[in-house]
Scaffold this motif. Structure first.
Motif, PDB file in Angstrom:
ATOM      1  N   HIS A  77       0.985  -1.307  -0.047  1.00  0.00           N
ATOM      2  CA  HIS A  77      -0.009   0.126   0.186  1.00  0.00           C
ATOM      3  C   HIS A  77       1.007   1.459  -0.022  1.00  0.00           C
ATOM      4  CE1 HIS A  77      -2.897  -3.166   1.449  1.00  0.00           C
ATOM      5  NE2 HIS A  77      -3.676  -2.345   0.709  1.00  0.00           N
ATOM      6  N   HIS A  78       0.423   2.166  -0.194  1.00  0.00           N
ATOM      7  CA  HIS A  78       0.965   3.413  -0.442  1.00  0.00           C
ATOM      8  C   HIS A  78       1.321   4.243   0.931  1.00  0.00           C
ATOM      9  CE1 HIS A  78       0.132   3.750  -4.923  1.00  0.00           C
ATOM     10  NE2 HIS A  78       1.229   3.871  -4.757  1.00  0.00           N
ATOM     11  N   ALA A  79       0.380   3.969   1.725  1.00  0.00           N
ATOM     12  CA  ALA A  79       0.590   4.660   3.095  1.00  0.00           C
ATOM     13  C   ALA A  79      -0.496   3.767   4.147  1.00  0.00           C
ATOM     14  CB  ALA A  79      -0.120   5.986   3.095  1.00  0.00           C
ATOM     15  N   TYR A 108       1.489   7.296   7.402  1.00  0.00           N
ATOM     16  CA  TYR A 108       2.838   7.113   7.229  1.00  0.00           C
ATOM     17  C   TYR A 108       2.903   6.406   5.724  1.00  0.00           C
ATOM     18  CZ  TYR A 108       2.835   6.750  12.229  1.00  0.00           C
ATOM     19  OH  TYR A 108       2.760   7.146  13.680  1.00  0.00           O
ATOM     20  N   THR A 109       3.776   7.201   4.870  1.00  0.00           N
ATOM     21  CA  THR A 109       3.818   6.591   3.678  1.00  0.00           C
ATOM     22  C   THR A 109       4.838   5.822   3.467  1.00  0.00           C
ATOM     23  OG1 THR A 109       5.244   8.743   3.040  1.00  0.00           O
ATOM     24  CG2 THR A 109       2.783   9.252   2.708  1.00  0.00           C
ATOM     25  N   THR A 110       4.928   5.110   2.198  1.00  0.00           N
ATOM     26  CA  THR A 110       5.994   4.173   1.908  1.00  0.00           C
ATOM     27  C   THR A 110       7.086   5.070   1.127  1.00  0.00           C
ATOM     28  OG1 THR A 110       4.822   3.689  -0.251  1.00  0.00           O
ATOM     29  CG2 THR A 110       4.807   2.219   1.515  1.00  0.00           C
ATOM     30  N   GLY A 111       8.385   4.530   0.718  1.00  0.00           N
ATOM     31  CA  GLY A 111       8.955   5.297  -0.278  1.00  0.00           C
ATOM     32  C   GLY A 111       8.535   5.423  -1.344  1.00  0.00           C
ATOM     33  N   GLN A 112       9.056   6.566  -2.109  1.00  0.00           N
ATOM     34  CA  GLN A 112       8.654   6.896  -3.415  1.00  0.00           C
ATOM     35  C   GLN A 112       9.678   7.089  -4.377  1.00  0.00           C
ATOM     36  OE1 GLN A 112       5.040   6.713  -4.521  1.00  0.00           O
ATOM     37  NE2 GLN A 112       5.029   5.800  -2.846  1.00  0.00           N
ATOM     38  N   ILE A 113       9.291   6.715  -5.718  1.00  0.00           N
ATOM     39  CA  ILE A 113      10.362   6.813  -6.719  1.00  0.00           C
ATOM     40  C   ILE A 113       9.742   8.013  -7.658  1.00  0.00           C
ATOM     41  CG2 ILE A 113      11.327   4.783  -6.476  1.00  0.00           C
ATOM     42  CD1 ILE A 113       9.810   3.945  -9.133  1.00  0.00           C
ATOM     43  N   GLY A 114      10.719   8.473  -8.705  1.00  0.00           N
ATOM     44  CA  GLY A 114       9.970   9.443  -9.433  1.00  0.00           C
ATOM     45  C   GLY A 114       9.158   8.750 -10.895  1.00  0.00           C
ATOM     46  N   PHE A 148       7.081  13.954  -6.005  1.00  0.00           N
ATOM     47  CA  PHE A 148       6.175  14.790  -5.359  1.00  0.00           C
ATOM     48  C   PHE A 148       5.080  14.865  -5.595  1.00  0.00           C
ATOM     49  CE2 PHE A 148      10.412  16.636  -3.875  1.00  0.00           C
ATOM     50  CZ  PHE A 148      10.280  16.343  -2.597  1.00  0.00           C
ATOM     51  N   ALA A 149       4.608  14.740  -6.940  1.00  0.00           N
ATOM     52  CA  ALA A 149       3.335  14.477  -7.534  1.00  0.00           C
ATOM     53  C   ALA A 149       2.622  13.192  -6.968  1.00  0.00           C
ATOM     54  CB  ALA A 149       3.165  14.558  -8.919  1.00  0.00           C
ATOM     55  N   ASN A 150       3.441  12.141  -6.778  1.00  0.00           N
ATOM     56  CA  ASN A 150       2.937  10.975  -6.291  1.00  0.00           C
ATOM     57  C   ASN A 150       2.590  11.164  -4.757  1.00  0.00           C
ATOM     58  OD1 ASN A 150       3.514   9.747  -8.959  1.00  0.00           O
ATOM     59  ND2 ASN A 150       5.591   8.663  -8.272  1.00  0.00           N
ATOM     60  N   LEU A 151       3.666  11.887  -4.004  1.00  0.00           N
ATOM     61  CA  LEU A 151       3.312  11.740  -2.708  1.00  0.00           C
ATOM     62  C   LEU A 151       2.261  12.711  -2.281  1.00  0.00           C
ATOM     63  CD1 LEU A 151       4.332  11.140   0.134  1.00  0.00           C
ATOM     64  CD2 LEU A 151       5.819  13.139   0.049  1.00  0.00           C
ATOM     65  N   SER A 152       1.910  13.638  -3.418  1.00  0.00           N
ATOM     66  CA  SER A 152       0.573  14.547  -2.963  1.00  0.00           C
ATOM     67  C   SER A 152      -0.560  13.749  -3.358  1.00  0.00           C
ATOM     68  CB  SER A 152       0.963  15.668  -3.872  1.00  0.00           C
ATOM     69  OG  SER A 152      -0.421  16.680  -3.775  1.00  0.00           O
ATOM     70  N   ALA A 153      -0.534  12.953  -4.181  1.00  0.00           N
ATOM     71  CA  ALA A 153      -1.816  12.188  -4.532  1.00  0.00           C
ATOM     72  C   ALA A 153      -2.161  10.969  -3.664  1.00  0.00           C
ATOM     73  CB  ALA A 153      -1.498  11.335  -6.065  1.00  0.00           C
ATOM     74  N   ILE A 154      -0.936  10.446  -2.935  1.00  0.00           N
ATOM     75  CA  ILE A 154      -1.093   9.464  -1.944  1.00  0.00           C
ATOM     76  C   ILE A 154      -1.557  10.303  -0.443  1.00  0.00           C
ATOM     77  CG2 ILE A 154       0.094   7.932  -0.281  1.00  0.00           C
ATOM     78  CD1 ILE A 154       2.087   7.460  -2.879  1.00  0.00           C
ATOM     79  N   LEU A 155      -1.153  11.301  -0.468  1.00  0.00           N
ATOM     80  CA  LEU A 155      -1.590  12.263   0.864  1.00  0.00           C
ATOM     81  C   LEU A 155      -3.117  12.638   0.697  1.00  0.00           C
ATOM     82  CD1 LEU A 155       1.671  14.071   1.732  1.00  0.00           C
ATOM     83  CD2 LEU A 155       0.494  12.199   3.044  1.00  0.00           C
ATOM     84  N   VAL A 160       3.268  17.379   6.135  1.00  0.00           N
ATOM     85  CA  VAL A 160       4.416  16.548   6.406  1.00  0.00           C
ATOM     86  C   VAL A 160       5.170  17.073   7.459  1.00  0.00           C
ATOM     87  CG1 VAL A 160       6.367  15.811   5.187  1.00  0.00           C
ATOM     88  CG2 VAL A 160       4.210  15.854   3.850  1.00  0.00           C
ATOM     89  N   LEU A 161       5.495  16.071   8.337  1.00  0.00           N
ATOM     90  CA  LEU A 161       6.347  16.433   9.590  1.00  0.00           C
ATOM     91  C   LEU A 161       7.870  16.060   9.449  1.00  0.00           C
ATOM     92  CD1 LEU A 161       4.051  15.006  12.589  1.00  0.00           C
ATOM     93  CD2 LEU A 161       4.458  17.425  11.713  1.00  0.00           C
ATOM     94  N   SER A 162       8.226  15.119   8.476  1.00  0.00           N
ATOM     95  CA  SER A 162       9.466  14.550   8.372  1.00  0.00           C
ATOM     96  C   SER A 162       9.502  13.730   7.136  1.00  0.00           C
ATOM     97  CB  SER A 162       9.671  13.364   9.680  1.00  0.00           C
ATOM     98  OG  SER A 162      10.956  13.004   9.410  1.00  0.00           O
TER      99      SER A 162
END
Length: 95
Positions: A20-22, A30-36, A56-63, A73-75
């Motif tokens: 899962h992504h998070a 808690y998100t998983t590691g992401q690649i570009g 960052f587009a991936n991370l934004s979509a996951i969040l 994002v805290l860390s």
């Protein structure tokens, strides 16, 4: 233990189906590691700046799928294979 799993259809699904992504627990995402990579896992070009933008587009979509956003994002732990890419990556990180 109450844990909600998150999988976004707008983020890189590589390796497909293995995770899962998070996970959300006690209101923390808690998100998983992401690649570009795009949703098919294909890297967004050979330049670190393009890959960072995609990451960052991936991370934004996951969040967003977890009802959160980059502003919360805290860390973040960043791993680069080449320290010469630091400046290009950091420019995307700051945006």
């Amino acid at each position: 233990m109450d844990i909600t799993r998150v999988l976004s259809d707008r983020a890189c699904a590589f390796p497909a189906g293995l995770f899962h992504h998070a996970s959300i627990h006690n209101g923390t995402v808690y998100t998983t590691g992401q690649i570009g990579g795009d949703v098919t896992g294909r890297l967004a070009g050979s330049e670190v700046s393009a890959q960072a933008e995609q990451l960052f587009a991936n991370l934004s979509a996951i969040l967003q799928s977890a009802n959160s956003s980059l502003e919360h994002v805290l860390s973040a732990s960043i791993f680069l294979t080449n320290t010469a890419d630091y400046t290009a990556f950091n420019e995307a990180y700051v945006r």
